[in-house]
Design a protein around this motif. Structure first.
Motif, PDB file in Angstrom:
ATOM      1  N   ASP A 124       0.938  -1.205  -0.032  1.00 46.90           N
ATOM      2  CA  ASP A 124      -0.117   0.129  -0.014  1.00 46.90           C
ATOM      3  C   ASP A 124       0.966   1.334   0.128  1.00 46.90           C
ATOM      4  OD1 ASP A 124      -2.245  -1.474   0.116  1.00 46.90           O
ATOM      5  OD2 ASP A 124      -2.606  -1.507   2.261  1.00 46.90           O
ATOM      6  N   ASP A 125       1.976   1.242   0.667  1.00 46.06           N
ATOM      7  CA  ASP A 125       2.852   2.381   0.730  1.00 46.06           C
ATOM      8  C   ASP A 125       3.596   2.742  -0.681  1.00 46.06           C
ATOM      9  OD1 ASP A 125       4.198   0.180   0.920  1.00 46.06           O
ATOM     10  OD2 ASP A 125       5.949   1.198   2.116  1.00 46.06           O
ATOM     11  N   VAL A 126       3.873   1.801  -1.404  1.00 48.57           N
ATOM     12  CA  VAL A 126       4.240   2.085  -2.792  1.00 48.57           C
ATOM     13  C   VAL A 126       3.227   2.466  -3.744  1.00 48.57           C
ATOM     14  CG1 VAL A 126       5.339   0.780  -4.623  1.00 48.57           C
ATOM     15  CG2 VAL A 126       6.030   0.130  -2.317  1.00 48.57           C
ATOM     16  N   ALA A 127       1.934   1.939  -3.569  1.00 54.94           N
ATOM     17  CA  ALA A 127       1.049   2.582  -4.337  1.00 54.94           C
ATOM     18  C   ALA A 127       0.869   3.852  -4.046  1.00 54.94           C
ATOM     19  CB  ALA A 127      -0.303   1.532  -4.081  1.00 54.94           C
ATOM     20  N   GLN A 128       0.588   4.104  -2.792  1.00 56.11           N
ATOM     21  CA  GLN A 128       0.422   5.572  -2.367  1.00 56.11           C
ATOM     22  C   GLN A 128       1.310   6.669  -2.792  1.00 56.11           C
ATOM     23  OE1 GLN A 128      -2.262   6.477  -0.969  1.00 56.11           O
ATOM     24  NE2 GLN A 128      -1.639   8.953  -0.541  1.00 56.11           N
ATOM     25  N   ALA A 129       2.775   6.170  -2.933  1.00 56.33           N
ATOM     26  CA  ALA A 129       3.644   7.114  -3.342  1.00 56.33           C
ATOM     27  C   ALA A 129       3.687   7.293  -4.733  1.00 56.33           C
ATOM     28  CB  ALA A 129       4.899   6.370  -3.234  1.00 56.33           C
ATOM     29  N   ALA A 130       3.181   6.167  -5.449  1.00 56.74           N
ATOM     30  CA  ALA A 130       2.912   6.492  -7.125  1.00 56.74           C
ATOM     31  C   ALA A 130       1.720   7.370  -7.126  1.00 56.74           C
ATOM     32  CB  ALA A 130       2.667   4.984  -7.686  1.00 56.74           C
ATOM     33  N   ARG A 131       0.800   7.255  -6.543  1.00 62.64           N
ATOM     34  CA  ARG A 131      -0.384   8.018  -6.549  1.00 62.64           C
ATOM     35  C   ARG A 131      -0.126   9.577  -6.112  1.00 62.64           C
ATOM     36  NH1 ARG A 131      -6.033   8.559  -6.385  1.00 62.64           N
ATOM     37  NH2 ARG A 131      -6.864  10.204  -5.056  1.00 62.64           N
ATOM     38  N   GLN A 132       0.612   9.756  -5.242  1.00 60.86           N
ATOM     39  CA  GLN A 132       1.183  11.079  -4.951  1.00 60.86           C
ATOM     40  C   GLN A 132       2.045  11.864  -5.936  1.00 60.86           C
ATOM     41  OE1 GLN A 132       0.286  12.888  -2.269  1.00 60.86           O
ATOM     42  NE2 GLN A 132      -1.196  11.400  -1.552  1.00 60.86           N
ATOM     43  N   TYR A 133       2.799  10.993  -6.757  1.00 65.47           N
ATOM     44  CA  TYR A 133       3.514  11.231  -8.046  1.00 65.47           C
ATOM     45  C   TYR A 133       2.795  11.807  -9.023  1.00 65.47           C
ATOM     46  CZ  TYR A 133       6.137  11.031 -12.168  1.00 65.47           C
ATOM     47  OH  TYR A 133       6.654  11.044 -13.558  1.00 65.47           O
ATOM     48  N   LEU A 134       1.678  10.995  -9.200  1.00 67.14           N
ATOM     49  CA  LEU A 134       0.853  11.223 -10.355  1.00 67.14           C
ATOM     50  C   LEU A 134       0.037  12.649 -10.058  1.00 67.14           C
ATOM     51  CD1 LEU A 134      -0.293   7.665 -11.342  1.00 67.14           C
ATOM     52  CD2 LEU A 134       1.141   9.122 -12.462  1.00 67.14           C
ATOM     53  N   LEU A 135      -0.321  12.773  -8.908  1.00 64.48           N
ATOM     54  CA  LEU A 135      -1.091  13.854  -8.591  1.00 64.48           C
ATOM     55  C   LEU A 135      -0.239  15.291  -8.633  1.00 64.48           C
ATOM     56  CD1 LEU A 135      -3.539  12.707  -5.849  1.00 64.48           C
ATOM     57  CD2 LEU A 135      -3.995  12.783  -8.001  1.00 64.48           C
ATOM     58  N   ARG A 136       0.848  15.083  -8.210  1.00 64.61           N
ATOM     59  CA  ARG A 136       1.900  16.133  -8.185  1.00 64.61           C
ATOM     60  C   ARG A 136       2.522  16.251  -9.590  1.00 64.61           C
ATOM     61  NH1 ARG A 136       3.882  14.379  -2.965  1.00 64.61           N
ATOM     62  NH2 ARG A 136       2.578  15.852  -1.377  1.00 64.61           N
ATOM     63  N   TRP A 137       2.590  15.276 -10.531  1.00 65.42           N
ATOM     64  CA  TRP A 137       3.092  15.458 -11.930  1.00 65.42           C
ATOM     65  C   TRP A 137       2.938  16.707 -12.421  1.00 65.42           C
ATOM     66  CZ3 TRP A 137       2.279  15.398 -17.233  1.00 65.42           C
ATOM     67  CH2 TRP A 137       3.025  15.023 -18.022  1.00 65.42           C
ATOM     68  N   PRO A 138       1.752  17.390 -12.613  1.00 61.72           N
ATOM     69  CA  PRO A 138       1.687  18.762 -13.456  1.00 61.72           C
ATOM     70  C   PRO A 138       2.624  19.833 -12.933  1.00 61.72           C
ATOM     71  CG  PRO A 138      -0.431  17.631 -13.172  1.00 61.72           C
ATOM     72  CD  PRO A 138       0.416  17.017 -12.375  1.00 61.72           C
ATOM     73  N   ASP A 139       2.822  19.688 -11.520  1.00 62.29           N
ATOM     74  CA  ASP A 139       3.559  20.802 -11.061  1.00 62.29           C
ATOM     75  C   ASP A 139       5.050  20.568 -10.843  1.00 62.29           C
ATOM     76  OD1 ASP A 139       1.272  22.036 -10.321  1.00 62.29           O
ATOM     77  OD2 ASP A 139       1.049  20.856  -8.164  1.00 62.29           O
ATOM     78  N   LEU A 140       5.511  19.276 -11.498  1.00 61.67           N
ATOM     79  CA  LEU A 140       6.998  19.002 -11.142  1.00 61.67           C
ATOM     80  C   LEU A 140       7.801  19.473 -12.684  1.00 61.67           C
ATOM     81  CD1 LEU A 140       6.632  15.618  -9.977  1.00 61.67           C
ATOM     82  CD2 LEU A 140       7.252  17.712  -8.682  1.00 61.67           C
ATOM     83  N   SER A 141       8.860  19.766 -12.492  1.00 60.90           N
ATOM     84  CA  SER A 141       9.660  19.995 -13.806  1.00 60.90           C
ATOM     85  C   SER A 141       9.976  18.931 -14.594  1.00 60.90           C
ATOM     86  CB  SER A 141      10.878  20.791 -13.396  1.00 60.90           C
ATOM     87  OG  SER A 141      11.605  19.964 -12.889  1.00 60.90           O
ATOM     88  N   PRO A 142      10.344  19.012 -15.826  1.00 56.73           N
ATOM     89  CA  PRO A 142      10.124  18.079 -16.611  1.00 56.73           C
ATOM     90  C   PRO A 142      11.291  16.963 -16.109  1.00 56.73           C
ATOM     91  CG  PRO A 142       9.984  19.939 -18.042  1.00 56.73           C
ATOM     92  CD  PRO A 142      10.149  20.356 -16.759  1.00 56.73           C
ATOM     93  N   GLN A 143      12.607  17.442 -15.902  1.00 57.58           N
ATOM     94  CA  GLN A 143      13.635  16.580 -15.467  1.00 57.58           C
ATOM     95  C   GLN A 143      13.117  15.889 -14.119  1.00 57.58           C
ATOM     96  OE1 GLN A 143      17.184  18.604 -14.495  1.00 57.58           O
ATOM     97  NE2 GLN A 143      18.365  16.910 -14.016  1.00 57.58           N
ATOM     98  N   VAL A 144      12.319  16.206 -13.034  1.00 55.74           N
ATOM     99  CA  VAL A 144      11.869  15.845 -11.978  1.00 55.74           C
ATOM    100  C   VAL A 144      10.806  14.750 -12.379  1.00 55.74           C
ATOM    101  CG1 VAL A 144      10.819  16.172  -9.699  1.00 55.74           C
ATOM    102  CG2 VAL A 144      12.600  17.628 -10.489  1.00 55.74           C
ATOM    103  N   GLN A 145      10.021  15.266 -13.062  1.00 52.98           N
ATOM    104  CA  GLN A 145       8.947  14.306 -13.716  1.00 52.98           C
ATOM    105  C   GLN A 145       9.429  12.820 -14.122  1.00 52.98           C
ATOM    106  OE1 GLN A 145       6.584  16.237 -16.712  1.00 52.98           O
ATOM    107  NE2 GLN A 145       5.601  17.548 -15.471  1.00 52.98           N
ATOM    108  N   HIS A 146      10.503  13.023 -15.101  1.00 56.55           N
ATOM    109  CA  HIS A 146      11.158  11.752 -15.453  1.00 56.55           C
ATOM    110  C   HIS A 146      12.112  10.990 -14.350  1.00 56.55           C
ATOM    111  CE1 HIS A 146      13.301   9.018 -18.235  1.00 56.55           C
ATOM    112  NE2 HIS A 146      14.430   9.550 -17.968  1.00 56.55           N
TER     113      HIS A 146
END
Length: 293
Positions: free
Chosen positions: A165-187
């Motif tokens: 569950d913690d790995v899935a939650q980390a992935a979810r937080q990344y996807l929700l914050r994805w638009p606010d990250l720079s392209p390099q951090v996104q990748h």
């Protein structure tokens, strides 16, 4: 990535805490100034100043994995450029640079570097290879991760039972914050988190699938299966059924031999009075008259 106003407010909170600690240390040492020599007093004062100015951010960020009191209050966290937790070496570089940036030069280099950097880094972040991000969940916590249509058929074959569950939650937080990250951090963060998720999920994604699409497909399929299980249980009144039902006792097996089980009640004849004998056919009498019945 954390916004400039929130980072500035967190720094102000930390400076207030440090200044208050120094005032308390001076007051405490002043009470013992008359019972010790000047050399000892100066040495203790230097040690306390180093602990407050450098030790405070280094110790707090090392023990809390990237958060000082100011960052904790504002929901910020220091992480490595690749998204991994901040290490002690990086916290030490940030603390030493902060001594020059904030205490010697009144924060001017930090402000200028943050405005020039595309990722909002101050000099301590540049030297340490870190970045400050917002550690709080997005406001729209109910946002649904959508399934990428090209991966819909592949997602139905996934084995997701081992995904923590913690790995899935980390992935979810990344996807929700994805638009606010720079392209390099996104990748960089996408590659790191998708690699971690892939170690618990099979089969592998189709060739050429970007990390964002891969994580979206995994989480969308995981949510779909959870909703299906919930609907199945709710439709049965909460009682287990289907593949989760508990099997009942098997029916009794008839034993061979002359004393087998009797036939069902519906097949057994009901007892009654003996049948009356069939009447004899009438015999003709002379003259063509039949006997009375």
């Amino acid at each position: 990535m954390a916004q400039m106003p929130s980072r500035a407010l967190a720094i102000v909170i930390d400076l207030v805490v440090q200044f208050t600690a120094m005032v308390g240390a001076y007051a405490l040492l002043g009470a013992f100034a008359g019972v010790t020599d000047m050399a000892m007093f100066s040495a203790v004062m230097i040690v306390l100043l180093v602990l407050v100015m450098i030790g405070y951010p280094v110790i707090f960020e090392s023990l809390t994995r990237g958060r000082s009191l100011g960052k904790l209050a504002l929901g910020l966290r220091v992480v490595s450029d690749d998204g991994s937790p901040e290490r002690f070496r990086q916290a030490l570089f940030r603390g030493l640079a902060g001594l020059v940036e904030f205490w010697v030069l009144a924060g001017a280099p930090a402000v200028i570097a943050s405005l020039v950097s595309q990722r909002g880094k101050r000099l301590g972040d540049v030297f340490a290879g870190t970045i400050v991000i917002s550690d709080r969940a997005p406001r729209d916590t109910g946002q649904v991760i959508m399934m990428p249509p090209p991966l819909a058929n592949w997602a139905t074959t996934l084995e997701l039972s081992q995904l923590p569950d913690d790995v899935a939650q980390a992935a979810r937080q990344y996807l929700l914050r994805w638009p606010d990250l720079s392209p390099q951090v996104q990748h960089e963060m996408g590659v790191r988190i998708s690699t971690q998720v892939a170690s618990f999920v099979s089969p592998a994604a189709p060739a050429g699938t970007p990390p964002y699409a891969y994580l979206s497909a995994v989480l969308a399929e995981r949510r779909r299966r959870e909703q299906a299980r919930f609907a199945q249980r709710a439709g049965n009144g909460g009682a287990p059924h289907g593949p989760y039902a508990q099997p009942g006792p098997p029916p009794p097996v008839p034993q061979p031999g002359p004393y087998g089980p009797p036939p069902p009640a519906a097949a057994r004849p009901l007892p009654g009075p003996p049948a009356a004998p069939a009447p004899e056919p009438p015999r003709a009498t002379p003259g063509g008259f039949a006997p009375p019945q």
